[in-house]
Design an enzyme around this catalytic site. Structure first.
Site, mmCIF file in Angstrom:
data_model
loop_
_atom_site.group_PDB
_atom_site.id
_atom_site.type_symbol
_atom_site.label_atom_id
_atom_site.label_comp_id
_atom_site.label_asym_id
_atom_site.label_seq_id
_atom_site.Cartn_x
_atom_site.Cartn_y
_atom_site.Cartn_z
ATOM 1 N N CYS A 166 34.711 37.640 51.570
ATOM 2 C CA CYS A 166 36.139 37.805 51.846
ATOM 3 C C CYS A 166 36.514 37.115 53.161
ATOM 4 O O CYS A 166 37.584 36.505 53.276
ATOM 5 C CB CYS A 166 36.511 39.280 51.921
ATOM 6 N N ARG A 184 38.451 40.026 42.736
ATOM 7 C CA ARG A 184 39.205 38.907 43.335
ATOM 8 C C ARG A 184 40.202 38.394 42.299
ATOM 9 O O ARG A 184 39.864 37.546 41.477
ATOM 10 C CB ARG A 184 38.249 37.785 43.758
HETATM 11 C C1 BEZ Z 1 31.991 40.023 50.135
HETATM 12 O O1 BEZ Z 1 31.080 39.504 50.751
HETATM 13 O O2 BEZ Z 1 33.180 39.719 50.342
HETATM 14 C C2 BEZ Z 1 31.696 41.047 49.101
HETATM 15 C C3 BEZ Z 1 30.564 40.885 48.334
HETATM 16 C C4 BEZ Z 1 30.266 41.849 47.382
HETATM 17 C C5 BEZ Z 1 31.072 42.953 47.227
HETATM 18 C C6 BEZ Z 1 32.216 43.078 47.986
HETATM 19 C C7 BEZ Z 1 32.530 42.127 48.930
#
Ligand code: BEZ
Length: 239
Positions: A56, A139
């Site tokens: 993110c 997402r």
């Molecule tokens: C992230 O790195 O943004 C992420 C990865 C897995 C689950 C939730 C967020």
């Protein structure tokens, strides 16, 4: 497609061609009334799973760095996660003050980031997908046009960071389709040939009469014509 909201009511998931579901929300840029506050602009409403997570963070730095490019194409950005406002503020401050990534640093996220602890908005937009996570939004990317109509929806799983150049390409392709009454072929980029209206439609007949010279037909149902990148930019980009 249907889903259950927190009150166990079945609500339909928004679809392409639907009016964007209405909501009021608290954001890092103040309160918003969606989509009314964005009327007259395209808007990309997108969700991310959680603040202070690496994928993110890479996404927000990339999207924020491209905000001006999207603004020139009359498109505003609005983010959402099911975190609270103070988490959002702390995370965006950390990004600005501490993170240097792929040549991006001091990145200020100026677009609104919605707090959605109750998951009301995430539920309304079908951003919660229990098979992937019960507690985090996937997402999701909603493209909403200046009249408040959902024009495209793209979903990615938690582990997959989005390609923001592709989101920009999709935006420009839809704007070009609207402005020139054409469609865009696979992997289209501005300057590539575009597809004229399907054979048999009135538009197609008129097109063929007016513009035989530039028309290239692969078969009776598949014809293309050029539109220059300059013409597209002149038409859709703000000065
Ligand atoms: C992230 O790195 O943004 C992420 C990865 C897995 C689950 C939730 C967020």
């Amino acid at each position: 497609m249907e889903m259950e909201n927190p009150q166990n009511q079945i609500v339909p998931m928004p679809r392409i061609g639907d009016k964007a579901p209405v909501f009021n929300a608290v954001t890092t840029q103040g309160n918003i009334n969606f989509p009314a506050d964005f009327s007259g602009s395209w808007v990309i409403l997108f969700s991310h799973p959680a603040d202070f997570t690496p994928v993110c963070t890479s996404e927000f730095m990339t999207f924020a760095s491209m905000e001006e490019k999207f603004a020139k194409a009359n498109c505003k950005l609005v983010g959402l996660s099911v975190d609270g406002l103070y988490s959002h503020i702390a995370w965006l401050r950390t990004i600005k003050e501490k993170i240097e990534y792929k040549g991006m640093k001091n990145v200020e996220v100026k677009f609104p980031l919605i707090e959605d602890i109750t998951m009301e908005v995430a539920q309304k937009y079908g951003m919660m997908m229990p098979g992937e996570s019960n507690t985090k939004a996937v997402r999701a990317v909603f493209f909403i046009d200046p009249k408040g109509i959902i024009r495209a929806i793209i979903y990615y799983p938690l582990s997959l960071g989005r390609n923001f150049e592709e989101l920009y390409r999709a935006l420009v392709a839809m704007q070009t389709a609207d402005a020139f009454s054409i469609a865009t072929p696979a992997d289209w980029q501005p300057g590539d040939d575009v597809i004229v209206p399907p054979a048999g439609s009135c538009g197609a007949a008129k097109e063929r009469m007016e513009d035989k010279t530039n028309l290239k037909c692969y078969d009776w149902f598949f014809c293309t014509k050029p539109i220059s990148k300059e013409d597209i930019e002149k038409t859709i980009l703000k000065k």
